[in-house]
Design a protein around this motif. Structure first.
Motif, PDB file in Angstrom:
ATOM      1  N   ARG A 163       0.828  -1.213   0.000  1.00  0.00           N
ATOM      2  CA  ARG A 163       0.000   0.000   0.000  1.00  0.00           C
ATOM      3  C   ARG A 163       0.863   1.264   0.000  1.00  0.00           C
ATOM      4  O   ARG A 163       0.493   2.277   0.605  1.00  0.00           O
ATOM      5  N   GLY A 164       1.989   1.203  -0.685  1.00  0.00           N
ATOM      6  CA  GLY A 164       2.900   2.334  -0.725  1.00  0.00           C
ATOM      7  C   GLY A 164       3.058   2.918  -2.112  1.00  0.00           C
ATOM      8  O   GLY A 164       2.509   2.410  -3.094  1.00  0.00           O
ATOM      9  N   HIS A 165       3.825   4.000  -2.177  1.00  0.00           N
ATOM     10  CA  HIS A 165       4.108   4.695  -3.425  1.00  0.00           C
ATOM     11  C   HIS A 165       5.619   4.714  -3.645  1.00  0.00           C
ATOM     12  O   HIS A 165       6.399   4.498  -2.718  1.00  0.00           O
ATOM     13  N   VAL A 166       6.021   4.994  -4.879  1.00  0.00           N
ATOM     14  CA  VAL A 166       7.432   4.859  -5.245  1.00  0.00           C
ATOM     15  C   VAL A 166       7.929   6.132  -5.915  1.00  0.00           C
ATOM     16  O   VAL A 166       7.243   6.711  -6.770  1.00  0.00           O
ATOM     17  N   LEU A 167       9.139   6.548  -5.514  1.00  0.00           N
ATOM     18  CA  LEU A 167       9.824   7.670  -6.149  1.00  0.00           C
ATOM     19  C   LEU A 167      11.002   7.112  -6.934  1.00  0.00           C
ATOM     20  O   LEU A 167      11.899   6.481  -6.368  1.00  0.00           O
ATOM     21  N   LEU A 168      10.993   7.326  -8.250  1.00  0.00           N
ATOM     22  CA  LEU A 168      12.074   6.883  -9.123  1.00  0.00           C
ATOM     23  C   LEU A 168      12.943   8.077  -9.481  1.00  0.00           C
ATOM     24  O   LEU A 168      12.456   9.044 -10.074  1.00  0.00           O
ATOM     25  N   GLU A 169      14.194   8.023  -9.096  1.00  0.00           N
ATOM     26  CA  GLU A 169      15.113   9.115  -9.407  1.00  0.00           C
ATOM     27  C   GLU A 169      16.255   8.585 -10.252  1.00  0.00           C
ATOM     28  O   GLU A 169      16.918   7.618  -9.886  1.00  0.00           O
ATOM     29  N   ASP A 170      16.465   9.234 -11.411  1.00  0.00           N
ATOM     30  CA  ASP A 170      17.549   8.807 -12.285  1.00  0.00           C
ATOM     31  C   ASP A 170      17.681   9.799 -13.430  1.00  0.00           C
ATOM     32  O   ASP A 170      16.888  10.732 -13.563  1.00  0.00           O
ATOM     33  N   VAL A 171      18.683   9.572 -14.236  1.00  0.00           N
ATOM     34  CA  VAL A 171      18.885  10.421 -15.415  1.00  0.00           C
ATOM     35  C   VAL A 171      17.811  10.095 -16.449  1.00  0.00           C
ATOM     36  O   VAL A 171      17.180   9.032 -16.399  1.00  0.00           O
ATOM     37  N   ILE A 230       6.607   2.008   9.762  1.00  0.00           N
ATOM     38  CA  ILE A 230       5.439   1.246   9.304  1.00  0.00           C
ATOM     39  C   ILE A 230       5.664   0.750   7.877  1.00  0.00           C
ATOM     40  O   ILE A 230       5.346  -0.407   7.544  1.00  0.00           O
ATOM     41  N   ALA A 231       6.223   1.612   7.030  1.00  0.00           N
ATOM     42  CA  ALA A 231       6.494   1.210   5.645  1.00  0.00           C
ATOM     43  C   ALA A 231       7.482   0.054   5.594  1.00  0.00           C
ATOM     44  O   ALA A 231       7.328  -0.876   4.792  1.00  0.00           O
ATOM     45  N   LEU A 232       8.499   0.077   6.464  1.00  0.00           N
ATOM     46  CA  LEU A 232       9.471  -1.015   6.484  1.00  0.00           C
ATOM     47  C   LEU A 232       8.820  -2.310   6.955  1.00  0.00           C
ATOM     48  O   LEU A 232       9.111  -3.386   6.423  1.00  0.00           O
ATOM     49  N   ALA A 233       7.939  -2.222   7.932  1.00  0.00           N
ATOM     50  CA  ALA A 233       7.239  -3.413   8.404  1.00  0.00           C
ATOM     51  C   ALA A 233       6.382  -4.014   7.292  1.00  0.00           C
ATOM     52  O   ALA A 233       6.406  -5.226   7.043  1.00  0.00           O
ATOM     53  N   ARG A 234       5.641  -3.164   6.586  1.00  0.00           N
ATOM     54  CA  ARG A 234       4.743  -3.659   5.533  1.00  0.00           C
ATOM     55  C   ARG A 234       5.521  -4.226   4.345  1.00  0.00           C
ATOM     56  O   ARG A 234       5.150  -5.270   3.798  1.00  0.00           O
ATOM     57  N   THR A 235       6.579  -3.532   3.933  1.00  0.00           N
ATOM     58  CA  THR A 235       7.355  -4.049   2.806  1.00  0.00           C
ATOM     59  C   THR A 235       8.087  -5.333   3.175  1.00  0.00           C
ATOM     60  O   THR A 235       8.278  -6.206   2.322  1.00  0.00           O
TER      61      THR A 235
END
Length: 333
Positions: A65-73, A275-280
């Motif tokens: 139930r999380g969201h993702v940030l993609l950082e790159d060139v 909480i995010a670490l527990a869920r993932t």
């Protein structure tokens, strides 16, 4: 400006009403859920070459139930990864190109007066989709960036006092380039903290790039990609993950890792990060076919979940350094 990659996803219909969250579905078995994740990863790999770990991390965040940030060139496949995942689960997909002139209503939607009915009608924005790609999110001003905060945290949107639920599953995949930073707005920590994971794809090696060129020399493989599951089955797998056992010693281990970052950095990991670490970690255990979390699951997930939430004390140190210190220092009890 928005792009419609897949507007109809069968089970993943877009709802803009104010209904409550959907009722809990029966979970899949651990074996079925693990197999489902593998099927999605394998399918996405038909488009994204040599990035299995990143694909797994994105799916782990989605099921948690999380969201993702993609950082790159630019040009490393960030947008294509989001499209491939959405297509693989037969989900509705919307892309928003964040620009300096983008308004919050361009993201959430707006009430428009209908001359015929003499009433205001709500025109939903691109946020009303299962997978929302916020492309180059750091090119829009903070006011527009903030339009995503309620959606990401509460999975709802409030416009002119009316609150509307977002479809389930719902995941925001935001991208930002780490070049031309002089023409961008820094993401506030309150927004960064709402992303379960921050990932980098990186450049492919020689063999991988040759494979990419071979696959895309004619038609792009995304054009032929077919779904391997649907939104309902994905939500059932998410229910399975939520029931993975997280025993007290592992919960304490997560808490002590978070506390270490607070002691060793100017700004450490928030309870939201714990909480995010527990869920993932629950999803990572599921990916390995287990119904219980081990410290190894926590250690596998910690870097992508914790590092972006940390503000180190010195410029010579990074969030990754602080997480590495925590993993090497905090004992497993």
């Amino acid at each position: 400006m928005t792009d419609d990659a897949r507007s109809d996803g069968g089970d993943a219909a877009i709802e803009t009403g104010g209904d409550a969250a959907p009722s809990t579905l029966d979970p899949l078995s651990v074996e079925a859920a693990a197999g489902l994740i593998d099927d999605i990863v394998d399918n996405v790999e038909r488009v994204i070459v040599g990035k299995r770990d990143a694909i797994e991390h994105l799916l782990v965040a989605t099921l948690a139930r999380g969201h993702v940030l993609l950082e790159d060139v630019p040009g490393t496949g960030k947008t294509m990864l989001a499209r491939s995942v959405a297509t693989s689960v037969d989900a509705s997909f919307r892309r928003v190109q964040f620009t300096p002139d983008l308004l919050p209503s361009d993201v959430t939607g707006v009430n428009v007066f209908n001359q015929k009915t003499q009433e205001f009608e709500f025109q939903p924005g691109p946020v009303f989709a299962n997978v929302v790609l916020a492309d180059e999110i750091n090119r829009a001003p903070p006011k527009t960036q903030s339009s995503l905060l309620e959606a990401m945290e509460e999975r709802q949107v409030t416009v002119d006092g009316d609150t509307r639920s977002l479809p389930e599953p719902f995941v925001v995949i935001a991208t930002q380039n780490d070049v031309e930073t002089g023409r961008t707005y820094e993401l506030p920590m309150a927004e960064v903290d709402r992303f379960a994971k921050k990932l980098r794809l990186g450049y492919p090696d020689d063999e991988q790039e040759a494979e990419i060129i071979g696959r895309t020399a004619g038609h792009h493989p995304i054009e032929e990609l077919e779904p391997v599951t649907d939104g309902k089955r994905l939500r059932r797998a998410r229910e399975t993950a939520s029931q993975v056992t997280l025993r007290e010693p592992v919960r304490s281990y997560i808490s002590r890792l978070a506390q270490h970052t607070r002691d060793e950095a100017q700004l450490g990991v928030s309870p939201r990060g714990s909480i995010a670490l527990a869920r993932t970690s629950q999803v990572r255990a599921l990916l390995d076919g287990r119904d219980y979390v081990t410290p190894d699951d926590v250690q596998t997930e910690a870097r992508t979940v914790f590092a972006h939430r940390i503000r180190p004390r010195t410029g010579s140190e990074t969030g990754e350094d602080v997480v590495a210190s925590a993993l090497s220092t905090v004992p497993v009890e």
